[in-house]
Design a protein around this motif. Structure first.
Motif, PDB file in Angstrom:
ATOM      1  N   LEU A  30       0.841  -1.188   0.000  1.00 26.14           N
ATOM      2  CA  LEU A  30       0.000   0.000   0.000  1.00 26.14           C
ATOM      3  C   LEU A  30       0.879   1.243   0.000  1.00 26.14           C
ATOM      4  N   VAL A  31       0.570   2.175  -0.913  1.00 25.16           N
ATOM      5  CA  VAL A  31       1.247   3.471  -0.938  1.00 25.16           C
ATOM      6  C   VAL A  31       0.171   4.541  -0.938  1.00 25.16           C
ATOM      7  N   MET A  32       0.187   5.397   0.100  1.00 23.87           N
ATOM      8  CA  MET A  32      -0.736   6.523   0.137  1.00 23.87           C
ATOM      9  C   MET A  32       0.087   7.807   0.124  1.00 23.87           C
ATOM     10  N   GLY A  33      -0.410   8.806  -0.584  1.00 27.87           N
ATOM     11  CA  GLY A  33       0.340  10.045  -0.659  1.00 27.87           C
ATOM     12  C   GLY A  33      -0.481  11.151  -1.286  1.00 27.87           C
ATOM     13  N   ILE A  34       0.207  12.237  -1.569  1.00 30.44           N
ATOM     14  CA  ILE A  34      -0.411  13.404  -2.194  1.00 30.44           C
ATOM     15  C   ILE A  34       0.473  13.820  -3.357  1.00 30.44           C
ATOM     16  N   ILE A  35      -0.143  14.038  -4.503  1.00 31.41           N
ATOM     17  CA  ILE A  35       0.574  14.504  -5.686  1.00 31.41           C
ATOM     18  C   ILE A  35       0.974  15.961  -5.447  1.00 31.41           C
ATOM     19  N   ASP A  36       2.180  16.350  -5.892  1.00 31.30           N
ATOM     20  CA  ASP A  36       2.621  17.738  -5.754  1.00 31.30           C
ATOM     21  C   ASP A  36       1.717  18.686  -6.550  1.00 31.30           C
ATOM     22  N   LEU A  37       1.851  19.968  -6.261  1.00 30.35           N
ATOM     23  CA  LEU A  37       0.993  20.974  -6.890  1.00 30.35           C
ATOM     24  C   LEU A  37       1.274  21.121  -8.386  1.00 30.35           C
ATOM     25  N   ASN A  38       2.542  21.114  -8.776  1.00 37.05           N
ATOM     26  CA  ASN A  38       2.921  21.222 -10.188  1.00 37.05           C
ATOM     27  C   ASN A  38       3.780  20.030 -10.581  1.00 37.05           C
ATOM     28  N   PRO A  39       3.171  18.847 -10.668  1.00 36.47           N
ATOM     29  CA  PRO A  39       3.953  17.622 -10.867  1.00 36.47           C
ATOM     30  C   PRO A  39       4.316  17.388 -12.330  1.00 36.47           C
ATOM     31  N   GLU A  40       5.441  16.696 -12.520  1.00 40.24           N
ATOM     32  CA  GLU A  40       5.807  16.214 -13.856  1.00 40.24           C
ATOM     33  C   GLU A  40       5.589  14.712 -13.952  1.00 40.24           C
ATOM     34  N   SER A  41       6.143  13.978 -12.971  1.00 37.80           N
ATOM     35  CA  SER A  41       6.022  12.518 -13.027  1.00 37.80           C
ATOM     36  C   SER A  41       6.379  11.926 -11.670  1.00 37.80           C
TER      37      SER A  41
END
Length: 141
Positions: A30-41
């Motif tokens: 399991l991986v839980m997280g938050i995508i950055d505000l200005n993500p590339e990959s």
């Protein structure tokens, strides 16, 4: 298969952690997280060890390109097309990688994204999780 099976010191990206006892049938990562505000990959990989040179064998890699939304599980030339794109900048996500026979099943936020057939037969050799890219990790299990 409790969270106690997996020991992770600090959830800092880039991240490399040991999966106690390696992967086996029925085990879920399991991986839980938050995508950055200005993500590339970003990428989540399960590998046989943490060697960089030569690079460890990759059992499954979830690679996500956020500038040009597409997601793939990669092994050489094999890529899995997905029915929808679940990752949104500045939003939380939950990725589950379930080891079954004959494949890994990848779920995002409870919805099945794709199946990825095993390329490494000795599942217990798959003992490392690597995460890098434009995201923060909130929980691993």
């Amino acid at each position: 298969n409790s969270l106690a099976d997996v020991y992770f010191p600090r959830l800092i990206v880039p991240f490399c952690g040991h999966i106690k006892g390696g992967i086996k049938l029925g085990k879920k990562v399991l991986v839980m997280g938050i995508i950055d505000l200005n993500p590339e990959s970003f990428a989540i990989s399960l590998t046989c060890g943490d060697s960089e040179d030569p690079p460890a064998h990759i059992a499954i890699e979830l690679k996500v390109l956020l500038q040009n939304p597409c997601t793939s599980g990669e092994r050489g030339e094999e890529q899995s097309e997905i029915p929808y794109f679940p990752f949104i900048p500045d939003q939380p996500f939950r990725v589950e990688i379930l080891c079954e026979h004959p494949c890994f099943r990848v779920f995002v936020d409870g919805h099945q994204l794709f199946d990825f057939y095993h390329c490494i037969q000795t599942l217990s050799a798959i003992e490392t999780i690597k995460i890098n890219g434009d995201l923060q990790i909130t929980k691993l299990g």
